[in-house]
Design a protein around this motif. Sequence first.
Motif, PDB file in Angstrom:
ATOM      1  N   ALA A   1      -8.310  12.081  -7.441  1.00 33.07           N
ATOM      2  CA  ALA A   1      -7.413  11.297  -6.595  1.00 33.07           C
ATOM      3  C   ALA A   1      -7.517   9.815  -6.918  1.00 33.07           C
ATOM      4  N   ALA A   2      -8.746   9.330  -7.130  1.00 35.13           N
ATOM      5  CA  ALA A   2      -8.941   7.916  -7.454  1.00 35.13           C
ATOM      6  C   ALA A   2      -8.242   7.556  -8.757  1.00 35.13           C
ATOM      7  N   LEU A   3      -8.416   8.396  -9.785  1.00 26.64           N
ATOM      8  CA  LEU A   3      -7.787   8.125 -11.074  1.00 26.64           C
ATOM      9  C   LEU A   3      -6.268   8.188 -10.966  1.00 26.64           C
TER      10      LEU A   3
ATOM     11  N   THR B   1       0.817  -1.221   0.000  1.00 29.74           N
ATOM     12  CA  THR B   1       0.000   0.000   0.000  1.00 29.74           C
ATOM     13  C   THR B   1       0.847   1.265   0.000  1.00 29.74           C
ATOM     14  N   LEU B   2       2.156   1.152   0.156  1.00 34.67           N
ATOM     15  CA  LEU B   2       3.011   2.348   0.194  1.00 34.67           C
ATOM     16  C   LEU B   2       2.863   3.218  -1.053  1.00 34.67           C
ATOM     17  N   PRO B   3       2.837   2.662  -2.261  1.00 33.56           N
ATOM     18  CA  PRO B   3       2.650   3.528  -3.436  1.00 33.56           C
ATOM     19  C   PRO B   3       1.294   4.227  -3.452  1.00 33.56           C
ATOM     20  N   VAL B   4       0.244   3.540  -2.962  1.00 30.49           N
ATOM     21  CA  VAL B   4      -1.079   4.166  -2.917  1.00 30.49           C
ATOM     22  C   VAL B   4      -1.044   5.396  -2.018  1.00 30.49           C
TER      23      VAL B   4
ATOM     24  N   ILE C   1      -0.801  11.309  -0.776  1.00 27.90           N
ATOM     25  CA  ILE C   1      -0.164  12.437  -0.093  1.00 27.90           C
ATOM     26  C   ILE C   1       0.292  13.476  -1.108  1.00 27.90           C
ATOM     27  N   GLY C   2       0.896  13.019  -2.206  1.00 23.54           N
ATOM     28  CA  GLY C   2       1.301  13.959  -3.246  1.00 23.54           C
ATOM     29  C   GLY C   2       0.121  14.716  -3.817  1.00 23.54           C
TER      30      GLY C   2
END
Length: 747
Positions: free
Chosen positions: A339-341, A194-197, A202-203
């Motif tokens: 954000a979802a996309l 989940t780190l990339p998610v 955050i970005g």
Amino acid sequence: MVAESTDDGRLSRSTCRALLFVLLATLLAQVWTLSRVEGYRLADSVEYMDRAHDTARGRGLGPESPRSFAFSAILLPAFYVAEALDLRDLRGVVLAVRMLQVLFGLGAVATVIVVGARAVSPACGLAAGLLLGTSPVFLQYTIEPLAGTAAALAILLGFRAALAPGGPASGRSRRAGIVAGSWLGFGALLAYQTLPVTGVLIGFLVVRGRWRGRALWASLFLTYLGWLVLQCFLDLAIYGAFGSTLVPYLADNVGAVVVRICYVLHLHGPGRWIYEHVLAPAELLRDSTGALAGEVRALQPPDWYLTRLTELAVPWPALVLVAAGAILLFTRRSWVLAAALGIVVLNVAILSLKGAKSFRLWMPILPYVALMAGAGFAALHERRVVVARALAWTGLVWACVLGLGIARDTNLAEHGGYWQAMDELASRADPAAPIRTSATYHWAARFRARRGINYFTLPHHLDRWKDLTEEERAETLTTLRSCHAFLTHLPVLHQDPRIAELLGREFRVAGIFWDPRASEAVGPVALFARPRVEPEGRVLLETEPLPEGGREAYLERVQHPSGVGFGEGDFEVTFLGWDLETGIAGGRGAWVTYHWLAERVDGNEHTIRDRLTDNLARELWNNSERGYGALATSTWSAGEVVRESYFVSVPSSTRRFGGPYARGELVPLELWVSVGSDASDAPPLAVRLPFEGSGLEPPSGESSSREHHRPIGARGTRWTRDGMVLVGGTFLPVPDHPSFPTDGGPP
């Protein structure tokens, strides 16, 4: 402007009723999927339970584990209860763990419905929930004890909290950041994937809020960072080393992705430096596990996800709805959809750069795919055009139906043979005399043992034999000799003659478990048991002196006697005949035993080939390795009878075996044999027929191939063009399988 979340956050009564309907439909789909499970899908799911079980029993965990303990901690209560009740049959505990996964999945569906309803409309939320609940990837992995499902729920709750409305510098924003950071941090502890998610989210919040909105993203980031530090202390407490799971994961995965990018951009110098200074040390840390994640070369091409997407994960009508949702995003701004996309696109790009690929890694991003598809459904449904609404409903229903169809066609029983073998062994267990048992895939039969079975793990993985040192192999064989029973898939016997020698001579085959439609990649699973457990079991390998009465008396014991001799001079052997036991593994296979008599032996290795065919020369079995390599002719002794047995799978297709005969009850079966020297280009040795005293040379012909495999006559015998002689024949019962039509139509 598309409506964002409301302050009170309440859903209407009709939306709540629809939400309950979607949850019920999802639950039914999950239970249906669970009912089709036979065996564990992945070793990872057993590893999570194993660590919880060991902790509940007071066993320490070593520093070699590559995963956080957080998800195993969630499973601890079930195993503590089992330990308190002194349960030895843990199948119920595994079922309870699976149902906990089901609840995590239902929580993810409910959350995505709420997010979609508040961000776009109730129609968006309900469609997103329905699409997520019928996703084949979702259904597969919300019934397996894997951290990805719980992590997906935690990340989704953090996503919901982070995008809740609030002033850019208000206390509510700080509280929302802390709540969101806690959920996101907890998701990271559950699954590092989940780190990339979280990084993308955050970005996105930084870009959206800029410095004025720092109260949200700064509090979120600091809270999230605190959870990662907590993870490092958790590693210290559980495994004895600070950050022992987080640091290697970051090195393996982040480093591998960066190296891959450098490779694509032809930046070989920086890529090599990262590999040598980051990946290599990480591999040394993980060497004891035998599983190195930091692979530079790709196991699958970068476009693997795109080429397999509609086949395995997201039906194409759902992709059409996703495209409609993207159009809605660009025409009417929505921060939630943006954000979802962004999460979906950037995470798929990152996952595509990794070598090993699996849609299991999509579990944390599936809710956002569903959210975009739900927005597309809402965009069409809320238009006052009949055609648009019809397209919306057609796409939604079609996507759900196709998703369930993919789930139906997904193999959920690949390792089911291990469960069946353990169940068979359990039926023979006696608590007064426990059976010491292990397995090649130790995880495949884990938590299936009952009272009377002491199940343990071999010191080294038998299926990784080629990677073991000679000392490790000797240790594994010594431990294997201490077993009373052993479960293995039969291809393992080909790894080393010592394995076949040990299991073939000291054990009996108590059962074969095989479903080619489900376990073709694994192969048949055999239950090997010592004579005290199964005195009447089948013998794999056996030798004995020729009994009193000579050859004629022995031939009376053979089901299909032959007496065909091969060789001349210093090497002569006689094929005494063969036995055939049908109806094995539910009629899907047969057990064939060959009987050989060593007349004269020269201590050299000779090649013996055997081939079972139907009357159209289609092969059922073609083996050239005597006794899985454990019965080489160089070890035979003069006057010795050699017996070797094999499991033979009967193909379920009339195009592969049987042809028109497979429409009836019996298929003609022919056995061909040849004996040659160890030289690959040497001709077969002469044949001595039972009714002829002189040697008979095979006719010259072309090399073996399916096109040229046609019997030809020669002096009353039948040969193949590659020098094999017909030594016997019989009839094989047709398996009860729907691919054998009996209506006279084409096969």
